[in-house]
Design a protein around this motif. Structure first.
Motif, PDB file in Angstrom:
ATOM      1  N   ARG A 162       1.159   9.479  -5.562  1.00  0.00           N
ATOM      2  CA  ARG A 162       1.185  10.884  -5.146  1.00  0.00           C
ATOM      3  C   ARG A 162       2.120  11.673  -6.065  1.00  0.00           C
ATOM      4  NH1 ARG A 162       3.662  14.280  -1.606  1.00  0.00           N
ATOM      5  NH2 ARG A 162       2.252  15.683  -0.495  1.00  0.00           N
ATOM      6  N   ARG A 163       3.293  11.112  -6.333  1.00  0.00           N
ATOM      7  CA  ARG A 163       4.288  11.782  -7.169  1.00  0.00           C
ATOM      8  C   ARG A 163       3.787  11.934  -8.617  1.00  0.00           C
ATOM      9  NH1 ARG A 163       9.612  13.002  -6.684  1.00  0.00           N
ATOM     10  NH2 ARG A 163      10.027  12.027  -4.694  1.00  0.00           N
ATOM     11  N   GLU A 201       0.834  -1.213   0.000  1.00  0.00           N
ATOM     12  CA  GLU A 201       0.000   0.000   0.000  1.00  0.00           C
ATOM     13  C   GLU A 201       0.869   1.264   0.000  1.00  0.00           C
ATOM     14  OE1 GLU A 201      -3.330   0.312   0.177  1.00  0.00           O
ATOM     15  OE2 GLU A 201      -4.182  -1.420   1.227  1.00  0.00           O
ATOM     16  N   GLY A 202       1.886   1.280   0.865  1.00  0.00           N
ATOM     17  CA  GLY A 202       2.728   2.460   1.034  1.00  0.00           C
ATOM     18  C   GLY A 202       3.394   2.859  -0.260  1.00  0.00           C
ATOM     19  N   ILE A 203       3.899   1.878  -0.975  1.00  0.00           N
ATOM     20  CA  ILE A 203       4.601   2.172  -2.230  1.00  0.00           C
ATOM     21  C   ILE A 203       3.628   2.733  -3.261  1.00  0.00           C
ATOM     22  CG2 ILE A 203       5.779   1.087  -4.185  1.00  0.00           C
ATOM     23  CD1 ILE A 203       7.392  -0.488  -2.118  1.00  0.00           C
ATOM     24  N   MET A 253       4.261   7.119   7.925  1.00  0.00           N
ATOM     25  CA  MET A 253       4.635   6.024   7.020  1.00  0.00           C
ATOM     26  C   MET A 253       6.107   5.680   7.201  1.00  0.00           C
ATOM     27  SD  MET A 253       2.901   6.653   3.359  1.00  0.00           S
ATOM     28  CE  MET A 253       2.917   5.092   2.601  1.00  0.00           C
ATOM     29  N   PHE A 289       0.865   4.303  -2.662  1.00  0.00           N
ATOM     30  CA  PHE A 289       0.474   5.645  -2.211  1.00  0.00           C
ATOM     31  C   PHE A 289       1.522   6.686  -2.622  1.00  0.00           C
ATOM     32  CE2 PHE A 289       0.792   9.012   0.975  1.00  0.00           C
ATOM     33  CZ  PHE A 289      -0.493   9.543   0.945  1.00  0.00           C
ATOM     34  N   LEU A 290       2.797   6.367  -2.365  1.00  0.00           N
ATOM     35  CA  LEU A 290       3.853   7.347  -2.614  1.00  0.00           C
ATOM     36  C   LEU A 290       4.105   7.572  -4.108  1.00  0.00           C
ATOM     37  CD1 LEU A 290       6.209   6.214   0.259  1.00  0.00           C
ATOM     38  CD2 LEU A 290       5.081   8.441   0.090  1.00  0.00           C
ATOM     39  N   ILE A 291       4.114   6.508  -4.888  1.00  0.00           N
ATOM     40  CA  ILE A 291       4.352   6.671  -6.333  1.00  0.00           C
ATOM     41  C   ILE A 291       3.177   7.410  -6.970  1.00  0.00           C
ATOM     42  CG2 ILE A 291       4.722   5.484  -8.543  1.00  0.00           C
ATOM     43  CD1 ILE A 291       6.152   3.284  -7.082  1.00  0.00           C
ATOM     44  N   LYS A 346      14.097  -1.329  -6.358  1.00  0.00           N
ATOM     45  CA  LYS A 346      13.731  -0.626  -5.123  1.00  0.00           C
ATOM     46  C   LYS A 346      14.891  -0.693  -4.136  1.00  0.00           C
ATOM     47  CE  LYS A 346       8.867  -2.086  -5.329  1.00  0.00           C
ATOM     48  NZ  LYS A 346       7.918  -3.013  -4.699  1.00  0.00           N
ATOM     49  N   PRO A 347      15.214   0.259  -3.313  1.00  0.00           N
ATOM     50  CA  PRO A 347      14.615   1.589  -3.328  1.00  0.00           C
ATOM     51  C   PRO A 347      15.150   2.399  -4.508  1.00  0.00           C
ATOM     52  CG  PRO A 347      16.283   1.447  -1.602  1.00  0.00           C
ATOM     53  CD  PRO A 347      16.202   0.096  -2.229  1.00  0.00           C
ATOM     54  N   PHE A 348      14.242   3.080  -5.219  1.00  0.00           N
ATOM     55  CA  PHE A 348      14.657   3.764  -6.455  1.00  0.00           C
ATOM     56  C   PHE A 348      14.899   5.249  -6.200  1.00  0.00           C
ATOM     57  CE2 PHE A 348      10.093   3.091  -6.162  1.00  0.00           C
ATOM     58  CZ  PHE A 348       9.639   4.389  -6.067  1.00  0.00           C
ATOM     59  N   GLU A 349      15.664   5.843  -7.090  1.00  0.00           N
ATOM     60  CA  GLU A 349      15.817   7.307  -7.065  1.00  0.00           C
ATOM     61  C   GLU A 349      14.571   7.866  -7.736  1.00  0.00           C
ATOM     62  OE1 GLU A 349      18.026   9.205  -5.679  1.00  0.00           O
ATOM     63  OE2 GLU A 349      19.166   7.470  -4.958  1.00  0.00           O
ATOM     64  N   PRO A 350      13.834   8.802  -7.089  1.00  0.00           N
ATOM     65  CA  PRO A 350      12.623   9.350  -7.703  1.00  0.00           C
ATOM     66  C   PRO A 350      12.897   9.852  -9.122  1.00  0.00           C
ATOM     67  CG  PRO A 350      12.877  10.179  -5.466  1.00  0.00           C
ATOM     68  CD  PRO A 350      14.089   9.375  -5.750  1.00  0.00           C
ATOM     69  N   LYS A 399       0.912  14.437  -9.153  1.00  0.00           N
ATOM     70  CA  LYS A 399       1.419  15.817  -9.121  1.00  0.00           C
ATOM     71  C   LYS A 399       2.013  16.206 -10.483  1.00  0.00           C
ATOM     72  CE  LYS A 399       2.445  16.880  -4.294  1.00  0.00           C
ATOM     73  NZ  LYS A 399       1.080  17.165  -3.985  1.00  0.00           N
ATOM     74  N   THR A 412      12.300   1.495   0.669  1.00  0.00           N
ATOM     75  CA  THR A 412      11.748   2.278  -0.444  1.00  0.00           C
ATOM     76  C   THR A 412      10.719   3.273   0.085  1.00  0.00           C
ATOM     77  OG1 THR A 412      12.006   0.333  -1.812  1.00  0.00           O
ATOM     78  CG2 THR A 412      10.631   2.082  -2.709  1.00  0.00           C
TER      79      THR A 412
END
Lengths: 122, 410
Positions: free
Chosen positions: A20-21, A12-14, B229, A16-18, A105-109, A24, B203
């Protein structure tokens, strides 16, 4: 018209964050939490790009990618596999099933955004 | 005297002066001009065989009588003279024929006696060469061939047992190789899974902090969400690392139990208290029951608490409505603890895998809350250390019962 992106991940967290980015940046984003739902949504929404997690319950990202890429109706959808395993073997398999990109993962945005823009534009 | 033996005398004119045995009135009427008389009168050695006065081939001897100048001759027909020899020759030929028959028969039977076992040995050797070592040749004689057969049989027996041993060793080695291969595969899968499990919260932490840093004017509620989070996933990471360390200690046999006597019912009550608030928030009931007011156990209370926390915590993730119940029963020679819930249950196929490392099932049903996949492996390790058993009973849609036993007494 906004480009459509489908995110398929069991975290879920991943998602949500991707999401969101990407929202935008003006993309239209939908989400699925496992490979099976991912396939169903991909067929329904016909997105321009799918961010697909490698390891998932029900149906792995690898299998989902193989299924979509072998179907002439959906093979044009760009697919980027996301993986937390980072093994050369996985990269090779991703290529084999026809993935258009591979991000660890973890990736550079910036890397993720650059890959998305490279494949489907802004 | 034989039928043809004749002794007669001739005078110097070689006239027969005695009667012939075969011709009547022969005296002075028969001129005897034979090699016998020639030799006699010329005093030379006479041939043994010559033609006599009748022209027949004879064997003769002569003696010159010098006073009378006569020659006395004794002759015998050569056929009669050699008759015993000829009979002997016939006998010899007869014997030779019989002998030949005997030789043929002997060679044939000797062939059977000597060649048959050799042929058998050759056939047996060919079978051995083709890989069948259970060949034994019949031993029919006491001679060298018999000895050879015995040695051959010993050799095939040794070969058979050596081959069997080699095959078994080979099988064992093959199995060990497969085991090692499997182990290696498991190890690399484990490393890959640990990498996945570590990178996933990393991540989320990295991305949430990155977004917080990028957006200076982020509204407070969103900021809080991202910070929470990050914190939750830092906790998840810490949890995972702790669990990994616990498990590796258990597997390396480095966990020491600090066993003591205590009341299990008190421990269960404490565990329940700890879960009361989250259970109330989720709208589920958490309860306990025991077969007696006090159930005394001899165990490591911290480790046992860890087992209960893992099992009840697991249930908390999955139960959406209903209850979680811990029970403790004192049975014959052991104490039985049950953590039962009204969660979604576990399918038959997954039931055997629940204690495996990194096995996570149905976290969809758990509302996306992910564990480390190590909790049940740790429970199993800790219960094993206590000399108890742990197992699970469940069916999809029917709730789950985790049951473990602890031995009674010291």
């Amino acid at each position: 018209m906004a480009k459509k992106i489908l995110i398929v991940d069991d975290e879920e967290g991943i998602i949500f964050l991707i999401k969101r980015r990407l929202v935008k940046l003006g993309y239209e984003v939908t989400e699925a939490h496992n490979g099976l739902d991912g396939i169903t949504l991909a067929k329904q929404k016909h997105p321009d790009l799918i961010l697909l997690d490698f390891m998932m319950p029900e149906l792995s990202g690898l299998e989902a990618c193989r299924m979509l890429k072998s179907d002439p109706q959906y093979e044009s959808i760009k697919i980027v596999l996301l993986t937390a395993r980072d093994q050369q073997k996985d990269k090779d398999v991703a290529k084999e099933v026809g993935a258009d990109g591979y991000i660890t993962k973890p990736f550079e945005p910036d890397d993720l955004i650059a890959k998305v823009k490279e494949l489907i534009g802004s | 005297v034989g039928k043809t033996v004749e002794t007669y005398i001739v005078d110097k004119k070689k006239r027969m002066i005695t009667d012939s045995r075969f011709i009547k009135n022969a005296i002075l009427k028969i001129q005897v001009e034979t090699p016998g008389t020639d030799a006699c009168f010329s005093k030379k050695a006479a041939p043994v065989l010559y033609k006599n006065y009748q022209g027949g081939l004879v064997l003769g001897t002569q003696q010159y009588l010098p006073d009378q100048q006569w020659c006395i001759l004794t002759e015998i027909d050569v056929r009669e003279a050699f008759q015993p020899a000829s009979a002997f020759r016939t006998q010899i030929i007869f014997l030779l024929i019989i002998l030949a028959f005997f030789i043929v028969f002997f060679v044939k039977s000797a062939g059977k006696k000597f060649i048959a076992p050799i042929t058998m040995l050759r056939d047996a050797a060919l079978k051995v060469a083709r890989g069948s070592y259970d060949v034994q040749v019949a031993n029919s004689s006491q001679d060298e061939i018999g000895e050879l057969s015995v040695t051959f049989n010993q050799m095939t027996k040794i070969l058979a047992s050596t081959t069997t041993q080699l095959r078994e060793k080979n099988k064992l080695l093959q199995a060990q190789k497969e085991e090692l291969k499997k182990f290696d595969q498991l190890k690399s899968e484990f490393v890959s899974t640990v990498s996945h499990e570590l990178r996933t919260p990393m991540t989320i932490i990295k991305e949430s902090i990155a977004q917080l840093l990028e957006e200076e004017n982020m509204p407070r509620p969103e900021k809080n969400l991202l910070l929470n989070m990050a914190i939750n996933n830092i906790n998840r990471l810490a949890n995972l690392i702790n669990n990994l360390l616990d498990l590796s200690k258990i597997e390396a046999g480095k966990v020491e139990l600090h066993k003591q006597k205590f009341n299990l019912v008190n421990l269960i009550q404490e565990v329940c208290k700890g879960f009361e608030l989250p259970a109330r928030q989720k709208g589920i009931d958490i309860r306990w029951k025991a077969s007696a007011e006090a159930i005394e156990v001899f165990a490591d209370p911290d480790k046992l608490t860890q087992v209960f926390l893992n099992l009840v915590g697991n249930s908390m993730k999955f139960v959406q409505k209903g209850y979680i119940e811990i029970s403790a029963l004192s049975e014959n020679n052991h104490i039985k603890c049950i953590v039962a819930d009204t969660g979604p249950g576990i399918g038959k196929d997954d039931l055997q895998k629940v204690f495996n490392k990194f096995q996570q099932f149905g976290h969809q049903a758990s509302g996306g809350v992910k564990g480390t996949g190590l909790g049940l492996s740790i429970c199993k390790g800790l219960i094993d250390l206590h000399g108890g058993d742990i197992w699970v009973e469940s069916e999809a849609g029917e709730g789950t019962r985790f049951i473990f036993t602890l031995p009674n007494g010291q």
